[in-house]
Design a protein around this motif. Structure first.
Motif, mmCIF file in Angstrom:
data_model
loop_
_atom_site.group_PDB
_atom_site.id
_atom_site.type_symbol
_atom_site.label_atom_id
_atom_site.label_comp_id
_atom_site.label_asym_id
_atom_site.label_seq_id
_atom_site.Cartn_x
_atom_site.Cartn_y
_atom_site.Cartn_z
ATOM 1 N N MET A 1 0.849 -1.199 0.000
ATOM 2 C CA MET A 1 0.000 0.000 0.000
ATOM 3 C C MET A 1 0.881 1.245 0.000
ATOM 4 S SD MET A 1 -2.892 1.148 2.791
ATOM 5 C CE MET A 1 -1.722 1.055 4.138
ATOM 6 N N ARG A 2 0.578 2.163 -0.908
ATOM 7 C CA ARG A 2 1.293 3.439 -0.952
ATOM 8 C C ARG A 2 0.640 4.425 0.006
ATOM 9 N NH1 ARG A 2 4.730 4.079 -5.348
ATOM 10 N NH2 ARG A 2 4.658 2.370 -6.851
ATOM 11 N N ALA A 3 1.480 5.262 0.611
ATOM 12 C CA ALA A 3 0.945 6.226 1.580
ATOM 13 C C ALA A 3 1.718 7.533 1.489
ATOM 14 C CB ALA A 3 1.026 5.668 2.991
ATOM 15 N N TRP A 4 0.999 8.608 1.810
ATOM 16 C CA TRP A 4 1.637 9.899 1.977
ATOM 17 C C TRP A 4 1.994 10.070 3.453
ATOM 18 C CZ3 TRP A 4 3.037 12.501 -2.174
ATOM 19 C CH2 TRP A 4 2.303 12.361 -3.364
ATOM 20 N N LYS A 5 3.155 10.695 3.699
ATOM 21 C CA LYS A 5 3.535 11.069 5.063
ATOM 22 C C LYS A 5 3.481 12.584 5.161
ATOM 23 C CE LYS A 5 7.315 11.032 8.426
ATOM 24 N NZ LYS A 5 8.723 10.675 8.681
ATOM 25 N N ILE A 6 2.692 13.082 6.100
ATOM 26 C CA ILE A 6 2.515 14.529 6.284
ATOM 27 C C ILE A 6 2.908 14.874 7.717
ATOM 28 C CG2 ILE A 6 0.880 16.445 6.217
ATOM 29 C CD1 ILE A 6 -0.863 14.589 4.409
ATOM 30 N N SER A 7 3.788 15.854 7.884
ATOM 31 C CA SER A 7 4.224 16.274 9.219
ATOM 32 C C SER A 7 3.584 17.607 9.571
ATOM 33 C CB SER A 7 5.741 16.409 9.268
ATOM 34 O OG SER A 7 6.357 15.154 9.037
ATOM 35 N N ALA A 8 3.227 17.749 10.846
ATOM 36 C CA ALA A 8 2.599 18.987 11.306
ATOM 37 C C ALA A 8 3.040 19.263 12.737
ATOM 38 C CB ALA A 8 1.078 18.880 11.238
ATOM 39 N N SER A 9 3.136 20.542 13.077
ATOM 40 C CA SER A 9 3.567 20.901 14.425
ATOM 41 C C SER A 9 2.821 22.138 14.891
ATOM 42 C CB SER A 9 5.074 21.163 14.465
ATOM 43 O OG SER A 9 5.414 22.268 13.650
ATOM 44 N N SER A 10 2.782 22.319 16.217
ATOM 45 C CA SER A 10 2.146 23.481 16.811
ATOM 46 C C SER A 10 2.866 23.809 18.107
ATOM 47 C CB SER A 10 0.662 23.202 17.086
ATOM 48 O OG SER A 10 0.082 24.278 17.795
ATOM 49 N N ASP A 11 3.160 25.076 18.323
ATOM 50 C CA ASP A 11 3.812 25.502 19.555
ATOM 51 C C ASP A 11 3.229 26.860 19.938
ATOM 52 O OD1 ASP A 11 5.365 26.110 21.701
ATOM 53 O OD2 ASP A 11 7.284 26.027 20.649
ATOM 54 N N ARG A 12 2.350 26.864 20.938
ATOM 55 C CA ARG A 12 1.682 28.100 21.354
ATOM 56 C C ARG A 12 2.077 28.495 22.769
ATOM 57 N NH1 ARG A 12 -4.483 27.167 19.080
ATOM 58 N NH2 ARG A 12 -3.922 26.988 16.859
ATOM 59 N N GLY A 13 3.352 28.224 23.108
ATOM 60 C CA GLY A 13 3.832 28.616 24.419
ATOM 61 C C GLY A 13 3.691 27.539 25.472
ATOM 62 N N TYR A 14 3.112 26.429 25.126
ATOM 63 C CA TYR A 14 3.058 25.304 26.044
ATOM 64 C C TYR A 14 3.785 24.131 25.396
ATOM 65 C CZ TYR A 14 -1.063 24.643 23.069
ATOM 66 O OH TYR A 14 -1.909 24.543 22.009
ATOM 67 N N GLU A 15 3.543 22.942 25.855
ATOM 68 C CA GLU A 15 4.278 21.788 25.337
ATOM 69 C C GLU A 15 4.066 21.641 23.831
ATOM 70 O OE1 GLU A 15 4.571 16.940 26.011
ATOM 71 O OE2 GLU A 15 3.348 18.178 27.337
ATOM 72 N N PRO A 16 5.141 21.561 23.047
ATOM 73 C CA PRO A 16 4.997 21.477 21.589
ATOM 74 C C PRO A 16 4.310 20.177 21.180
ATOM 75 C CG PRO A 16 7.263 21.038 22.244
ATOM 76 C CD PRO A 16 6.550 21.522 23.464
ATOM 77 N N ARG A 17 3.606 20.253 20.065
ATOM 78 C CA ARG A 17 2.936 19.099 19.491
ATOM 79 C C ARG A 17 3.500 18.867 18.091
ATOM 80 N NH1 ARG A 17 -0.039 16.028 22.726
ATOM 81 N NH2 ARG A 17 -1.774 15.781 21.270
ATOM 82 N N VAL A 18 4.021 17.695 17.852
ATOM 83 C CA VAL A 18 4.569 17.342 16.550
ATOM 84 C C VAL A 18 4.054 15.954 16.182
ATOM 85 C CG1 VAL A 18 6.638 17.010 15.153
ATOM 86 C CG2 VAL A 18 6.662 18.681 17.032
ATOM 87 N N PHE A 19 3.419 15.843 15.026
ATOM 88 C CA PHE A 19 2.868 14.566 14.594
ATOM 89 C C PHE A 19 3.265 14.271 13.151
ATOM 90 C CE2 PHE A 19 0.106 15.131 18.215
ATOM 91 C CZ PHE A 19 -0.187 13.829 18.625
ATOM 92 N N SER A 20 3.355 12.991 12.844
ATOM 93 C CA SER A 20 3.429 12.526 11.465
ATOM 94 C C SER A 20 2.133 11.778 11.159
ATOM 95 C CB SER A 20 4.631 11.608 11.255
ATOM 96 O OG SER A 20 5.835 12.326 11.350
ATOM 97 N N PHE A 21 1.485 12.158 10.051
ATOM 98 C CA PHE A 21 0.243 11.518 9.636
ATOM 99 C C PHE A 21 0.508 10.677 8.388
ATOM 100 C CE2 PHE A 21 -0.858 15.502 11.737
ATOM 101 C CZ PHE A 21 -1.788 15.081 12.676
ATOM 102 N N PHE A 22 0.042 9.460 8.394
ATOM 103 C CA PHE A 22 0.220 8.561 7.258
ATOM 104 C C PHE A 22 -1.155 8.331 6.623
ATOM 105 C CE2 PHE A 22 3.722 7.992 10.086
ATOM 106 C CZ PHE A 22 4.821 7.830 9.265
ATOM 107 N N VAL A 23 -1.262 8.725 5.338
ATOM 108 C CA VAL A 23 -2.543 8.748 4.637
ATOM 109 C C VAL A 23 -2.475 7.821 3.428
ATOM 110 C CG1 VAL A 23 -4.195 10.220 3.413
ATOM 111 C CG2 VAL A 23 -2.943 11.119 5.394
ATOM 112 N N ASN A 24 -3.483 6.977 3.281
ATOM 113 C CA ASN A 24 -3.587 6.103 2.115
ATOM 114 C C ASN A 24 -3.613 6.948 0.846
ATOM 115 O OD1 ASN A 24 -4.813 4.483 -0.044
ATOM 116 N ND2 ASN A 24 -5.146 2.955 1.558
#
Length: 222
Positions: free
Chosen positions: A1-24
């Motif tokens: 199965m082929r998939a896209w990998k998409i990275s996203a992050s958010s930092d609003r002065g509290y603990e940073p959030r960083v995720f990788s999303f794998f989409v069909n």
């Protein structure tokens, strides 16, 4: 199965959030999301082995004792590496989860090999902070005791030289300690071909030569 990998992050002065999303790639459906923020937590532990004490060989009147194993590698399945200190202790960085650790009779200055009984490969799964304690030669026998003796005494001799001559770093390379050979008896030797120290199994005439002063002597040739 082929998939896209998409990275996203958010930092609003509290603990940073960083995720990788794998989409069909065909359907656009989310397969899974992976949190990429890792809170490392070390796993501490200790390595020892049942070894022959003092300067006498492995005989009934000189039973083995629990001995810290210094300069020994401990690894996890991700490839992280720690080396035990002078008390046999180690600390291995982790990602905060349980992980499989392994220890064998090898380190920066010696690797033990045995033609009769392969040196043990100890493993355990442990989470931070541990402890992850390994003990070699829990059921002592001639061959397994010789293995631990070689590990202990090569490192002790290396550290002895380096203590009195700290600038002499030419010893800071591994040698192979071959133990329990049956090719001959009542003997031991060092060879610069492959850099090895070599010890022989017991027979009717002699004890196993992998012990204290014999190991010290042969490593001294190196």
């Amino acid at each position: 199965m082929r998939a896209w990998k998409i990275s996203a992050s958010s930092d609003r002065g509290y603990e940073p959030r960083v995720f990788s999303f794998f989409v069909n790639a065909a359907t656009g459906r989310l397969i899974f999301a992976r949190d990429e923020v890792y809170h490392g937590a070390p796993i501490d532990g200790h390595v020892s082995g049942m070894a022959t004490p003092g300067v006498l060989p492995d005989v009934a009147s000189n039973p083995v004792v629990d001995t810290p194993l210094t300069d020994l590698f401990v690894r996890d399945v991700l490839g992280n590496l720690a080396t035990t200190d002078s008390d046999g202790n180690f600390s291995l960085d982790g990602d905060g989860t349980e992980i499989l650790l392994s220890a064998l009779l090898a380190g920066p200055f010696v690797e033990v090999r045995d033609s009769q009984v392969p040196p043990p490969f100890l493993t355990q799964t442990v989470g931070p902070p541990g402890p992850a304690d390994f003990v070699f030669n829990t059921t002592p026998g001639e061959f397994t005791t010789a293995q631990v003796n070689a590990m202990v005494q090569v490192n002790r001799t290396h550290d002895f030289y380096r203590h009195y001559q700290p600038d002499f770093d030419q010893l800071d390379r591994p040698v192979t300690a071959n133990v329990n050979s049956s090719a001959m008896s009542c003997n031991a030797f060092f060879t610069p071909v492959g850099f090895s120290v070599n010890f022989f199994a017991a027979d009717a005439r002699c004890v196993n030569t992998a012990y204290s002063s014999v190991v010290n002597h042969e490593y001294g040739h190196f």
